[in-house]
Design a protein around this motif. Structure first.
Motif, PDB file in Angstrom:
ATOM      1  N   LYS A 100       0.826  -1.206   0.000  1.00 31.04           N
ATOM      2  CA  LYS A 100       0.000   0.000   0.000  1.00 31.04           C
ATOM      3  C   LYS A 100       0.862   1.258   0.000  1.00 31.04           C
ATOM      4  O   LYS A 100       0.586   2.200  -0.743  1.00 31.04           O
ATOM      5  CB  LYS A 100      -0.923   0.030   1.229  1.00 31.04           C
ATOM      6  N   ALA A 101       1.896   1.276   0.824  1.00 35.54           N
ATOM      7  CA  ALA A 101       2.758   2.462   0.901  1.00 35.54           C
ATOM      8  C   ALA A 101       3.582   2.602  -0.376  1.00 35.54           C
ATOM      9  O   ALA A 101       3.798   3.713  -0.869  1.00 35.54           O
ATOM     10  CB  ALA A 101       3.672   2.378   2.117  1.00 35.54           C
ATOM     11  N   ALA A 102       4.025   1.461  -0.928  1.00 35.84           N
ATOM     12  CA  ALA A 102       4.929   1.494  -2.086  1.00 35.84           C
ATOM     13  C   ALA A 102       4.283   2.182  -3.288  1.00 35.84           C
ATOM     14  O   ALA A 102       4.972   2.839  -4.066  1.00 35.84           O
ATOM     15  CB  ALA A 102       5.368   0.079  -2.443  1.00 35.84           C
ATOM     16  N   PRO A 115       8.952   0.741   7.417  1.00 37.67           N
ATOM     17  CA  PRO A 115       7.833  -0.166   7.653  1.00 37.67           C
ATOM     18  C   PRO A 115       7.906  -0.732   9.068  1.00 37.67           C
ATOM     19  O   PRO A 115       8.971  -1.172   9.511  1.00 37.67           O
ATOM     20  CB  PRO A 115       8.039  -1.263   6.605  1.00 37.67           C
ATOM     21  N   VAL A 116       6.782  -0.690   9.770  1.00 33.04           N
ATOM     22  CA  VAL A 116       6.719  -1.194  11.139  1.00 33.04           C
ATOM     23  C   VAL A 116       5.711  -2.331  11.190  1.00 33.04           C
ATOM     24  O   VAL A 116       4.587  -2.186  10.694  1.00 33.04           O
ATOM     25  CB  VAL A 116       6.271  -0.075  12.119  1.00 33.04           C
ATOM     26  N   ASP A 117       6.128  -3.446  11.743  1.00 32.09           N
ATOM     27  CA  ASP A 117       5.191  -4.552  11.975  1.00 32.09           C
ATOM     28  C   ASP A 117       5.666  -5.315  13.203  1.00 32.09           C
ATOM     29  O   ASP A 117       6.756  -5.067  13.703  1.00 32.09           O
ATOM     30  CB  ASP A 117       5.087  -5.455  10.743  1.00 32.09           C
ATOM     31  N   ILE A 118       4.848  -6.246  13.658  1.00 34.13           N
ATOM     32  CA  ILE A 118       5.201  -6.947  14.891  1.00 34.13           C
ATOM     33  C   ILE A 118       6.519  -7.716  14.708  1.00 34.13           C
ATOM     34  O   ILE A 118       7.310  -7.813  15.632  1.00 34.13           O
ATOM     35  CB  ILE A 118       4.040  -7.862  15.349  1.00 34.13           C
ATOM     36  N   PRO A 166      -3.240   2.772   7.151  1.00 36.85           N
ATOM     37  CA  PRO A 166      -4.393   2.524   6.265  1.00 36.85           C
ATOM     38  C   PRO A 166      -5.241   1.338   6.728  1.00 36.85           C
ATOM     39  O   PRO A 166      -4.967   0.721   7.764  1.00 36.85           O
ATOM     40  CB  PRO A 166      -3.702   2.195   4.940  1.00 36.85           C
ATOM     41  N   GLY A 167      -6.285   1.044   5.968  1.00 34.65           N
ATOM     42  CA  GLY A 167      -7.022  -0.205   6.119  1.00 34.65           C
ATOM     43  C   GLY A 167      -8.067  -0.214   7.221  1.00 34.65           C
ATOM     44  O   GLY A 167      -8.629  -1.254   7.527  1.00 34.65           O
ATOM     45  N   SER A 168      -8.289   0.946   7.866  1.00 34.13           N
ATOM     46  CA  SER A 168      -9.214   1.018   9.004  1.00 34.13           C
ATOM     47  C   SER A 168      -8.797   0.089  10.137  1.00 34.13           C
ATOM     48  O   SER A 168      -9.644  -0.416  10.881  1.00 34.13           O
ATOM     49  CB  SER A 168     -10.653   0.712   8.585  1.00 34.13           C
TER      50      SER A 168
END
Ligand code: AVJ
Length: 326
Positions: A100-102, A115-118, A166-168
């Motif tokens: 989505k960001a790309a 990018p941040v994720d678990i 994004p994505g709610s």
């Protein structure tokens, strides 16, 4: 358990700050199962199979949020980029495959992409291929649970931070929790940062309900898979066939609720615990809050953001907001 120090992985371009704490997970899930109103956090919906089922949900005809948000982004790319500006430090919350960001990179031309994720493991392949396509953008993947802290390591530029959420996904938090999370993002924005966020809107009840109780039963599978994940995580003996998926809109709370409902009297056992569920008793597995434009703008203001630019689709089903610090 103590978080990993960022110096543990000096020049890899990936920093893992979060470590799973199995004891804490067991304690949280056990408390949830034993509560008067049994509940589990929606984060437990996403094991390997759950993540695949969520991807499938996004393809369903009834599940409009993903494609509606994409349509808004596609149609408004130029306006959105004009609002956010170039040379930003783009911080992608819950980045996943970074897709989505790309799509914004050619328009936003960020200086740094974070990018941040678990888990950085989710990010590695995606970031490596993005580096090839956009060698001029500095990329640093961060593994952290941003729902508990928004404190970013020093490698993340402090200037012109643009948080992308994004994505709610914000819908999984209650309005009070959401205000707190947005407040922490506001702090991390420093003086010149901003937030680009997508949020699902209140709409016709039948449209909402169908999106969370689809005809193919993919959402039901996604919800029921939680039981298999719990069996793996804490050794419960759930049988999927004993339970049914419920997806309904709670109008007074303005949220979709997902529950798992016992089809008959069921006893669930696990090492160190047992819970008897009567027929019809439910486990609350997810809430997905829906906002009006006014309601969400108020939430942003309460969190310290100034009046936002907003974009929506022609049906007014989904809202994209770009908000600067107040
Ligand atoms: C990922 C939280 C945005 O609430 O719509 C989809 C998750 N649950 N179908 C949402 C979900 C059931 C989704 N979010």
């Amino acid at each position: 358990m103590a978080p990993l120090n960022s110096r543990d992985m000096p020049h890899s371009g990936f920093i893992q700050l979060y470590r799973r704490d199995d004891d804490a997970i067991r304690a949280e899930l056990t408390a949830g199962l034993l509560a008067d109103q049994p509940a589990t956090s929606p984060k437990f919906l996403y094991d390997a199979l759950g993540s695949k089922l969520f991807e499938a949900i996004c393809e369903l005809p009834e599940y409009y949020p993903t494609r509606t948000e994409k349509a808004i982004f596609d149609a408004r790319l130029h306006d959105i980029a004009k609002s956010t500006g170039r040379g930003t430090t783009l911080i992608d919350l819950g980045a996943g495959n970074c897709a989505k960001a790309a799509q914004f990179f050619p328009y936003l031309q960020p200086l740094q992409y974070v990018p941040v994720d678990i888990s950085v493991e989710f990010l590695k392949d995606a970031v490596e291929s993005l580096r090839q396509r956009f060698p001029q953008i500095r990329m640093t993947g961060i593994g952290m649970d941003f729902s508990s802290t928004m404190e970013l390591p020093p490698v993340v530029r402090r200037e012109k931070r643009l948080f992308f959420y994004p994505g709610s996904s914000i819908g999984n938090f209650s309005p009070i929790e959401a205000a707190a999370l947005l407040g922490r993002i506001r702090e991390a924005c420093q003086a010149d940062g901003s937030l680009l966020i997508g949020v699902d809107m209140v709409k016709d009840k039948d449209v909402l309900t169908a999106a969370y109780d689809d005809a193919l039963g993919v959402t039901a599978s996604f919800n029921l898979n939680l039981l298999l994940h719990l069996n793996t995580l804490i050794g419960t003996d759930f049988h999927v066939r004993d339970w049914r998926h419920v997806g309904c809109f709670n109008e007074s709370a303005s949220r979709i609720e997902m529950h798992l409902e016992a089809r008959s009297d069921v006893t669930v056992r696990w090492p160190g615990g047992v819970r008897r569920f009567a027929e019809g008793e439910r486990i609350h597995t997810e809430s997905s809050y829906k906002y009006t434009r006014q309601g969400f703008l108020q939430l942003l203001e309460r969190a310290g953001f100034a009046a936002a630019q907003t974009w929506t689709d022609e049906r007014g089903w989904f809202l994209v907001c770009h908000a600067r610090v107040a």
